[in-house]
Scaffold this active site. Structure first.
Site, PDB file in Angstrom:
ATOM      1  N   LEU A  74      46.759  47.277  42.692  1.00 56.71           N
ATOM      2  CA  LEU A  74      46.206  48.530  42.163  1.00 56.71           C
ATOM      3  C   LEU A  74      45.265  48.274  40.987  1.00 56.71           C
ATOM      4  CD1 LEU A  74      49.407  50.739  42.359  1.00 56.71           C
ATOM      5  CD2 LEU A  74      47.431  50.765  43.868  1.00 56.71           C
ATOM      6  N   PRO A  75      44.245  49.165  40.845  1.00 60.94           N
ATOM      7  CA  PRO A  75      43.224  48.918  39.825  1.00 60.94           C
ATOM      8  C   PRO A  75      43.588  49.392  38.422  1.00 60.94           C
ATOM      9  CG  PRO A  75      42.642  50.831  41.156  1.00 60.94           C
ATOM     10  CD  PRO A  75      43.935  50.300  41.706  1.00 60.94           C
ATOM     11  N   THR A 104      46.141  42.816  38.584  1.00 65.57           N
ATOM     12  CA  THR A 104      46.090  42.353  37.199  1.00 65.57           C
ATOM     13  C   THR A 104      46.466  43.546  36.324  1.00 65.57           C
ATOM     14  OG1 THR A 104      44.305  40.887  37.854  1.00 65.57           O
ATOM     15  CG2 THR A 104      44.679  41.159  35.496  1.00 65.57           C
ATOM     16  N   LYS A 180      46.540  35.108  33.907  1.00 62.83           N
ATOM     17  CA  LYS A 180      45.448  35.736  34.671  1.00 62.83           C
ATOM     18  C   LYS A 180      44.423  36.433  33.762  1.00 62.83           C
ATOM     19  CE  LYS A 180      43.008  37.905  37.728  1.00 62.83           C
ATOM     20  NZ  LYS A 180      41.965  37.278  38.509  1.00 62.83           N
ATOM     21  N   LYS A 249      38.387  45.857  32.098  1.00 62.87           N
ATOM     22  CA  LYS A 249      39.828  46.092  31.946  1.00 62.87           C
ATOM     23  C   LYS A 249      40.553  44.781  31.617  1.00 62.87           C
ATOM     24  CE  LYS A 249      42.024  45.705  35.750  1.00 62.87           C
ATOM     25  NZ  LYS A 249      42.933  44.905  36.512  1.00 62.87           N
TER      26      LYS A 249
END
Ligand code: NAD
Length: 311
Positions: A74-75, A104, A180, A249
């Site tokens: 999911l974003p 992420t 990450k 983000k």
């Protein structure tokens, strides 16, 4: 490992979030395991998967009713707790035993997920990925995994459907997220500095392709110079498949962790400002490689096949 060996004892797999990354990962899981329950808020994102044999669900809860292991890609990190614990959330499902988060989401959200999942006695494999949509489609993503040993022993083999490399970075979910976001801070820095260097090279009259050939044979080589610029900027396709807003983000997530841990980031802070500008100036759908357009505008050149000065 054969597909049958790859899912020891799991009666069902599920997948939520079928976007640029989720769709190719889900496709490979479906091919390896022959079954997948899927959900996305966009019906059109589910269609190619259902045509390939996946079962469409109406909510995360429905996926978790059908699947013991549920993957999410999911974003929006802030949406994750609701996807888990909301009225139609995964934890309302009766079958779910493990969550595998390939998005992420950053270390802070991972800490919240860990609390929610521990309370519900659901295993948590923190498994953010690197390698882009092409790496996903070709099954050669790098997974930066973190999970308690008993969870990793059960769910780790499932990653083989789409990973070229799985690096187990720790046994506490959230540690994969930290690796990450730092990886992406470095990748975002490479994109930014490569755009600036190329703008200057082109403005000074150099051919951008030859400039990259030289740098890529030298010590300035990075993932932007070796891959993103020759593939997506020089031909002006801007189609790497990772939205600039997602990069913004990730850089923001890395910098907030740096602030929380009181680690100064002079270079990272400047790179963060640049990506905040990308977020403010470019469309939500703009590709991360379009950062080059911003730098081109300031320099008054076009990097690419035109290769010439604009003004
Ligand atoms: P994307 O925007 O292409 O896809 C996200 C998908 O999630 C969309 O299909 C959207 O409809 C769906 N979605 C959004 N909210 C939802 C919800 N509440 N419930 C169900 N579905 C929902 O994003 P992406 O590029 O696939 O990135 C997904 C994650 O993977 C992000 O965390 C990103 O940072 C990470 N990632 C992306 C790349 C890349 O190259 N694209 C590489 C590595 C990691």
């Amino acid at each position: 490992m054969s597909p049958a060996d790859a899912s020891p004892g799991f009666t069902g797999l599920g997948f939520i979030g079928l976007g640029a990354m989720g769709a190719p990962i889900a496709r490979r899981l479906l091919a390896a395991h022959g079954q997948l329950a899927v959900f996305d808020t966009r019906a059109e994102a589910m269609r190619p998967l259902t045509e390939a044999g996946a079962v469409a669900c109406g909510s995360p809860a429905e996926v978790a009713d059908a699947a013991e292991v549920v993957f999410v890609s999911l974003p929006d990190p802030e949406a994750m707790p609701a996807v888990l614990d909301g009225p139609d959330g995964l934890l309302r499902g009766r079958a779910i035993r493990h969550l595998v988060d390939v998005s992420t989401t950053g270390p802070a959200v991972a800490a919240r997920l860990r609390e929610i999942l521990d309370a519900a006695k659901v295993g948590y494999l923190d498994a953010p990925v690197s390698g882009g949509p092409t790496g996903a489609a070709e099954g050669r993503l790098t997974v930066m995994a973190a999970a308690r040993p008993e969870v990793f022993a059960e769910t780790g083999p499932l990653l083989e459907a789409f990973a070229g490399q799985v690096v187990l970075v720790g046994d506490e979910p959230g540690q994969g997220q930290l690796v990450k976001v730092l990886n992406n801070l470095m990748s975002a820095s490479a994109l930014a500095i490569t755009a600036e260097a190329l703008a200057l090279a082109v403005k000074a009259g150099l051919d951008p392709g030859r400039f990259l050939d030289a740098v890529n044979a030298g010590s300035g080589r990075n993932t932007a110079s070796a891959d993103k610029f020759p593939r997506c900027v020089l031909p002006r396709t801007f189609d790497y498949g990772f939205r600039g807003q997602l990069m913004t983000k990730d850089v923001t997530l890395a910098l907030s962790e740096a602030a929380r841990q009181q680690v100064p980031m002079m270079v990272g802070g400047t790179v963060g400002q640049l990506w905040t500008l990308v977020g403010a100036e470019q469309d939500a759908d703009a590709d991360c490689t379009e950062i080059a357009k911003l730098v081109e505008g300031w320099a008054g050149v076009t990097i690419g096949q035109a290769g010439a000065h604009d003004r």
